[in-house]
Design an enzyme around this catalytic site. Structure first.
Site, mmCIF file in Angstrom:
data_model
loop_
_atom_site.group_PDB
_atom_site.id
_atom_site.type_symbol
_atom_site.label_atom_id
_atom_site.label_comp_id
_atom_site.label_asym_id
_atom_site.label_seq_id
_atom_site.Cartn_x
_atom_site.Cartn_y
_atom_site.Cartn_z
ATOM 1 N N CYS A 1 -5.919 5.180 8.237
ATOM 2 C CA CYS A 1 -5.332 4.194 7.326
ATOM 3 C C CYS A 1 -4.210 3.506 8.078
ATOM 4 C CB CYS A 1 -4.816 4.869 6.052
ATOM 5 S SG CYS A 1 -3.994 3.728 4.902
ATOM 6 N N GLY A 2 -4.379 2.237 8.344
ATOM 7 C CA GLY A 2 -3.411 1.505 9.152
ATOM 8 C C GLY A 2 -2.040 1.403 8.518
ATOM 9 N N ASN A 3 -1.982 1.121 7.224
ATOM 10 C CA ASN A 3 -0.695 1.024 6.547
ATOM 11 C C ASN A 3 -0.004 2.380 6.489
ATOM 12 O OD1 ASN A 3 -0.806 -1.757 6.020
ATOM 13 N ND2 ASN A 3 -2.080 -1.417 4.218
ATOM 14 N N CYS B 1 -4.491 -3.187 2.908
ATOM 15 C CA CYS B 1 -5.290 -2.183 3.612
ATOM 16 C C CYS B 1 -5.271 -2.552 5.086
ATOM 17 C CB CYS B 1 -6.724 -2.165 3.077
ATOM 18 S SG CYS B 1 -7.839 -1.064 3.985
ATOM 19 N N GLY B 2 -4.652 -1.703 5.903
ATOM 20 C CA GLY B 2 -4.525 -2.014 7.319
ATOM 21 C C GLY B 2 -5.856 -2.111 8.035
ATOM 22 N N THR B 3 -6.735 -1.132 7.813
ATOM 23 C CA THR B 3 -8.050 -1.189 8.459
ATOM 24 C C THR B 3 -8.866 -2.358 7.921
ATOM 25 O OG1 THR B 3 -8.958 0.400 6.863
ATOM 26 C CG2 THR B 3 -8.111 1.294 8.950
ATOM 27 N N ASN C 1 -6.914 10.276 0.030
ATOM 28 C CA ASN C 1 -6.855 9.181 -0.932
ATOM 29 C C ASN C 1 -6.379 9.715 -2.280
ATOM 30 O OD1 ASN C 1 -7.977 7.023 0.746
ATOM 31 N ND2 ASN C 1 -9.889 8.192 0.649
ATOM 32 N N ASN D 1 0.882 -1.171 0.000
ATOM 33 C CA ASN D 1 0.000 0.000 0.000
ATOM 34 C C ASN D 1 0.922 1.225 0.000
ATOM 35 O OD1 ASN D 1 -2.898 0.804 2.109
ATOM 36 N ND2 ASN D 1 -2.567 1.151 -0.029
ATOM 37 N N GLU E 1 -11.007 -0.280 -1.888
ATOM 38 C CA GLU E 1 -10.938 0.920 -1.053
ATOM 39 C C GLU E 1 -11.632 2.136 -1.654
ATOM 40 O OE1 GLU E 1 -7.600 1.972 1.358
ATOM 41 O OE2 GLU E 1 -6.448 0.267 0.586
ATOM 42 N N ARG E 2 -12.371 2.819 -0.799
ATOM 43 C CA ARG E 2 -12.924 4.118 -1.165
ATOM 44 C C ARG E 2 -11.784 5.061 -1.512
ATOM 45 N NH1 ARG E 2 -15.982 6.261 4.002
ATOM 46 N NH2 ARG E 2 -13.917 5.797 4.819
#
Length: 286
Positions: free
Chosen positions: A87-89, A226-228, A78, A17, A216-217
């Site tokens: 965003c986790g990543n 995607c972390g989340t 984004n 990501n 992802e949006r």
């Protein structure tokens, strides 16, 4: 506009990501450049993330001086210029960027970020590994049915892991290819307005190990990680299996998610690597 000096942008990858990061603190070069841009941050984000005129990244992140006791504030976009609460990543990339590139005076290995989803804490582990204490992970609806044109009525779990995710279990990850159009539909389904949701598919590989991918949006496509989304898939899987330590293999890399029964804030661990530092000359914004 073409007279603007180049601005330094760091490209990083969190399990595939990718993000463009800028030092946007008060005395940084960015502050002078931003005042001369004639564009909003959202408009600039679209340029920076562009596959042709930019760095071809999934997101754009500005690191700002910390407020209210936080080490840093962040402003995340984004690739289409829309914002996301979390965003986790990106959080892992931001932590390593701040720790190694910005060089805080205390050289803290544990950093507190103020995000749209609230406090996010990140710990530098070494060997490019970063552990993030994510926002609260919770079920919004354990089961929700959405009508689609491409695949009829589909059932999901609706969860929030800092951002909303529709989560669906599938038999194997190859199925996700045929579900892409359906994911595009439900991502902005009328029943989920106004925010919509990311869409995450997962399949069990073995006990405590799942494969997952997220539509992802803001990117409007599947991303390498995607972390989340990893946390969202792990949350649903954990409820069904009672597993508390879950390996989540995403197309771009492996993430580890741990749930502590006493804390609704799961821990996510994964890599964050520097791709390169770029001098963006800004002629494209003129």
């Amino acid at each position: 506009m073409k007279k603007l000096l180049p601005i330094s942008i760091m490209k990083m990858s969190g399990a595939g990501n990718t993000f463009a990061l800028i030092d946007a603190r008060e005395k940084s070069d960015w502050r002078d450049v931003e005042n001369s841009l004639g564009k909003s941050r959202a408009e600039f984000a679209k340029l920076v993330c562009d596959h042709v005129l930019g760095l071809s990244t999934d997101g754009f992140l500005l690191i700002e001086n910390g407020s209210e006791g936080f080490d840093y504030d962040w402003d995340f976009y984004n690739s289409d210029g829309s914002t996301a609460e979390m965003c986790g990543n990106a959080a892992r990339c931001a932590a390593r960027f701040c720790y190694e590139y910005l060089g805080s005076s205390e050289n803290k290995a544990c950093l507190k970020f103020k995000t749209g989803a609230g406090l996010v804490t990140a710990q530098i582990l070494g060997d490019d590994e970063v552990r993030v204490q994510m926002p609260e992970a919770r079920f919004v609806k354990e089961s929700i049915e959405l009508k689609t044109k491409s695949k009829g009525v589909q059932k999901f779990a609706l969860v929030n892991t800092g951002v909303p995710h529709l989560v669906q279990k599938i038999s194997n990850l190859a199925e996700a290819t045929t579900l892409k159009e359906m994911a595009r539909e439900v991502r902005s389904h009328a029943d989920l307005k106004p925010a919509g949701a990311n869409v995450t598919f997962y399949a069990e590989d073995s006990k405590g190990h799942i494969n997952a991918v997220t539509f992802e949006r803001g990117v409007e496509d599947y991303t390498l990680a995607c972390g989340t989304g990893a946390v969202a898939a792990a949350l649903v899987y954990s409820q069904l299996s009672s597993e508390k330590q879950i390996k989540v293999q995403m197309p771009g890399g492996l993430l580890s998610v741990v749930f502590d029964g006493k804390d609704t804030h799961p821990l996510m661990t994964g890599g964050a690597v520097f791709v390169g530092e770029f001098k963006y000359n800004l002629e494209v914004v003129g």
